[in-house]
Design an enzyme around this catalytic site. Structure first.
Site, short mmCIF file in Angstrom:
data_model
loop_
_atom_site.label_atom_id
_atom_site.label_comp_id
_atom_site.label_asym_id
_atom_site.label_seq_id
_atom_site.Cartn_x
_atom_site.Cartn_y
_atom_site.Cartn_z
N ALA A 166 2.02 -4.28 2.22
CA ALA A 166 2.98 -3.35 1.62
C ALA A 166 3.11 -2.03 2.39
CB ALA A 166 2.60 -3.11 0.16
N ASP A 202 7.87 -7.76 5.93
CA ASP A 202 7.29 -9.06 6.28
C ASP A 202 8.20 -9.88 7.17
OD1 ASP A 202 5.17 -8.42 4.72
OD2 ASP A 202 5.41 -10.04 3.26
N GLU A 204 -8.83 -13.60 -3.80
CA GLU A 204 -8.72 -13.01 -5.14
C GLU A 204 -8.46 -14.09 -6.19
OE1 GLU A 204 -5.89 -9.94 -4.38
OE2 GLU A 204 -4.16 -11.24 -4.54
N GLY A 257 12.29 -5.31 -2.31
CA GLY A 257 10.82 -5.34 -2.26
C GLY A 257 10.32 -3.99 -1.78
N PHE A 258 9.10 -3.98 -1.25
CA PHE A 258 8.49 -2.71 -0.83
C PHE A 258 9.31 -2.02 0.26
CE2 PHE A 258 4.77 -4.74 -2.73
CZ PHE A 258 4.28 -3.69 -3.49
N GLY A 259 9.77 -2.80 1.26
CA GLY A 259 10.51 -2.21 2.38
C GLY A 259 11.88 -1.73 1.96
N GLY A 293 17.24 -6.86 -0.08
CA GLY A 293 15.87 -6.97 -0.57
C GLY A 293 15.41 -5.70 -1.28
N VAL A 339 21.98 -13.54 -0.43
CA VAL A 339 22.57 -13.48 0.90
C VAL A 339 22.36 -14.81 1.59
CG1 VAL A 339 22.46 -12.34 3.15
CG2 VAL A 339 22.20 -11.00 1.06
C1 LIG Z 1 0.21 -12.77 -3.78
C2 LIG Z 1 0.37 -11.63 -2.83
C3 LIG Z 1 -0.56 -10.59 -2.82
C4 LIG Z 1 -0.43 -9.53 -1.95
N1 LIG Z 1 -1.36 -8.52 -1.98
C5 LIG Z 1 -1.20 -7.45 -1.20
C6 LIG Z 1 -2.11 -6.34 -1.29
O1 LIG Z 1 -3.06 -6.38 -2.05
N2 LIG Z 1 -1.87 -5.26 -0.49
C7 LIG Z 1 -0.80 -5.22 0.37
O2 LIG Z 1 -0.62 -4.20 1.04
N3 LIG Z 1 0.06 -6.24 0.48
C8 LIG Z 1 -0.11 -7.36 -0.29
N4 LIG Z 1 0.77 -8.39 -0.19
C9 LIG Z 1 1.83 -8.34 0.83
C10 LIG Z 1 2.98 -7.48 0.39
O3 LIG Z 1 3.36 -7.80 -0.92
C11 LIG Z 1 4.13 -7.69 1.36
O4 LIG Z 1 3.70 -7.31 2.64
C12 LIG Z 1 5.35 -6.87 0.97
O5 LIG Z 1 5.84 -7.30 -0.29
C13 LIG Z 1 6.45 -6.99 2.02
O6 LIG Z 1 7.55 -6.23 1.60
P1 LIG Z 1 9.04 -6.66 2.00
O7 LIG Z 1 9.92 -5.59 1.50
O8 LIG Z 1 9.08 -7.01 3.43
O9 LIG Z 1 9.29 -8.02 1.23
P2 LIG Z 1 9.19 -8.36 -0.30
O10 LIG Z 1 8.41 -7.33 -1.05
O11 LIG Z 1 8.73 -9.77 -0.37
O12 LIG Z 1 10.70 -8.27 -0.82
C14 LIG Z 1 11.69 -9.14 -0.38
C15 LIG Z 1 12.86 -9.04 -1.34
O13 LIG Z 1 13.98 -9.71 -0.76
C16 LIG Z 1 14.63 -10.49 -1.75
N5 LIG Z 1 15.30 -11.58 -1.05
C17 LIG Z 1 14.76 -12.54 -0.28
N6 LIG Z 1 15.69 -13.35 0.22
C18 LIG Z 1 16.89 -12.91 -0.25
C19 LIG Z 1 18.23 -13.35 -0.11
N7 LIG Z 1 18.54 -14.41 0.64
N8 LIG Z 1 19.21 -12.69 -0.76
C20 LIG Z 1 18.91 -11.61 -1.55
N9 LIG Z 1 17.65 -11.15 -1.71
C21 LIG Z 1 16.64 -11.79 -1.07
C22 LIG Z 1 13.49 -10.95 -2.64
O14 LIG Z 1 13.96 -11.32 -3.93
C23 LIG Z 1 12.59 -9.73 -2.66
O15 LIG Z 1 12.89 -8.86 -3.73
C24 LIG Z 1 0.66 -9.49 -1.06
C25 LIG Z 1 1.61 -10.52 -1.05
C26 LIG Z 1 1.47 -11.57 -1.93
C27 LIG Z 1 2.49 -12.68 -1.94
#
Ligand SMILES: Cc1cc2nc3c(=O)[nH]c(=O)nc-3n(C[C@H](O)[C@H](O)[C@H](O)COP(=O)(O)OP(=O)(O)OC[C@H]3O[C@@H](n4cnc5c(N)ncnc54)[C@H](O)[C@@H]3O)c2cc1C
Length: 454
Positions: A324, A308, A179, A22-24, A20, A88
């Protein structure tokens, strides 16, 4: 053919796989890059999406490239990080292998940061009528449906002299629903107000449905009340204690009532990535992994689950929110625990440092909580704006978004109003079918077709 990566080099550095970008995952990678380790980050998409601004793409305020950046580019300066595009599909935790489509990756440490999505509470069949917002593709689909709804109504009114009333329903009064509803109201009342000849976009009804007793349930009572008032001021009808019981093309069932809906957008519920279940450990009702205090998977100290996808309670017993800052701090923490292992130090439990929460509602409308300080309206909106621009990844994106916002603040213009994504963009269900199948008067909550508004 299925390949297992075999290490033929003499590289004795620990192999760390991060799932992933994403943010984490990105924070974990950046923090680990300083250690003598070899890192592989895998994502099924080639880009990191700044999800807090997705609603701006969905409502035609920003273009996709302004809120996303290639993961490879973000991490390019770290020589010990490689980025692989791949999905994955499972794990062999005993052999320490990540399984992907077509190949397997061995690891010494694994960090799973695959995120979560929206949940339809056992009604996945609703998704086609009520798309949610999680990816760039989702945002573009919502943008397409919103813009199409106006176009089809205009075409109807131009050819028949009347059109069905436009009703947009947003399900879920959390930050995303709020929003979306607020910005849709702004589009209808301001951005598009003068652009049509046969319909009056200002008459569009925007309804926000929330199953609970208030919007923004995670915020203190005064800010929840303020958010509701700000939404209503923007022209959104807020209906609380209104759980959706059924959904079909063009209609939505709420508390025994059937409402006409030109368009339904889904912003309710959380469903963790299926990779949480695939790890085989304990999960909560949303499929999030119940992690140990140091964020590791129970029984597997070499596997961390963050963001998440992880479920962890704070000292007071409340679950850490899916935002995030939690994902980023957990990414840094997992990296720190690996560093502690490598240097022979003890691991420590994770503590979230809450710097505050902000939710935007629309232009000049937001709520913010910084400890005991609660602010609403213009000041909260300014704070939201600058914090989100500051955290946006990529200098170029920050400048572009700032210019876009300054422009649209003064002009109300939403310049990304392109209908894309279908071969026949003006004959696409479900909006077209919903419109076509509208039987005047059959909707208890809806007036008859309206005659050309202008
Ligand atoms: C519309 C929306 C608005 C939001 N607004 C806010 C806000 O204003 N402030 C705030 O703090 N938070 C906000 N959030 C929440 C925040 O975006 C999440 O808490 C944050 O993105 C979590 O980070 P993460 O790294 O856990 O997951 P994510 O950022 O979701 O990243 C997960 C990554 O894993 C990858 N992935 C998933 N499954 C697989 C797989 N099987 N194989 C390979 N790759 C995979 C995905 O492609 C993605 O890149 C918002 C979320 C959404 C959906």
């Amino acid at each position: 053919m299925h390949l297992l990566r075999v290490d033929t080099s003499n590289d004795r550095r620990k192999k760390i796989v991060i799932i992933g970008g994403g943010f984490g995952g990105l924070q974990a990678a950046e923090s680990l890059a300083r250690l003598p380790v070899q890192i592989t980050l895998v994502d099924r998409r080639n880009h990191h999406t700044f999800q807090p601004l997705l609603y701006q793409v969905a409502t035609a305020g920003l273009s996709p490239a302004e809120i996303a950046a290639p993961i490879r580019e973000i991490l390019a300066r770290h020589e010990n990080i490689e980025v692989l595009l791949g999905e994955v599909v499972g794990f062999d935790l005993d052999q320490r292998i990540v399984k992907l489509h077509g190949f397997d990756l061995p690891y010494d440490y694994l960090i799973v940061a695959a995120g979560a999505s929206h949940a339809y509470f056992g009604h996945d069949e609703w998704e086609v009528f009520a798309p949610g917002l999680k990816t760039i593709e989702d945002a573009l689909e919502i943008r397409r449906r919103v813009l199409l709804a106006f176009e089809i109504a205009e075409r109807r009114a131009a050819t028949t002299g009347e059109h069905s009333p436009l009703t947009f329903v947003v399900v879920g009064g959390g930050p995303t629903g709020v929003e979306l509803a607020g910005t849709l109201a702004e589009i209808a009342r301001k951005s598009l107000a003068e652009d049509f000849r046969h319909i009056d976009p200002k008459k569009t009804r925007i309804i926000l449905l929330e199953a609970g007793p208030s919007v923004l349930a995670a915020y203190p009572a005064d800010l929840r009340e303020s958010a509701k008032r700000q939404l209503e001021r923007l022209g959104v009808e807020v209906r609380l204690n209104s759980a959706v019981s059924d959904l079909h093309l063009g209609e939505i069932h709420v508390g025994g009532q059937v409402m006409h809906a030109t368009l339904v957008l889904w912003a309710a519920g959380v469903s963790a990535s299926p990779l949480g279940l695939a790890l085989g450990g304990p999960v909560d009702r949303a499929g999030r992994v119940l992690v140990e205090a140091d964020l590791s998977l129970p029984g597997h100290a070499e596997v961390f689950v963050i963001g998440d996808l992880a479920s962890l309670k704070q000292a007071e017993g409340a679950l850490l929110p899916g935002v995030a800052p939690v994902a980023m701090q957990e990414g840094r923490w997992a990296a720190k625990q690996i560093a502690a292992d490598l240097s022979g130090n003890a691991r420590k439990p994770f503590h979230y440092f809450d710097k505050g929460s902000l939710a935007t509602i629309g232009r000049n409308a937001a709520v913010a909580q910084f400890g005991k300080l609660h602010i609403s309206g213009y000041l909260a909106w300014l704070a939201w704006l600058f914090i989100h621009i500051f955290f946006l990844i990529g200098f170029r994106n920050r400048i572009l978004v700032m210019i876009q916002w300054a422009w649209s603040y003064f002009t109300y213009d939403r310049s990304a109003r392109l209908i894309t994504g279908a071969d026949q963009p003006v004959a696409v269900p479900p909006i077209e079918i919903a419109e076509e199948s509208m039987d005047a008067g059959s909707w208890p909550d809806s007036p008859s077709p309206v005659s050309s508004d202008k």
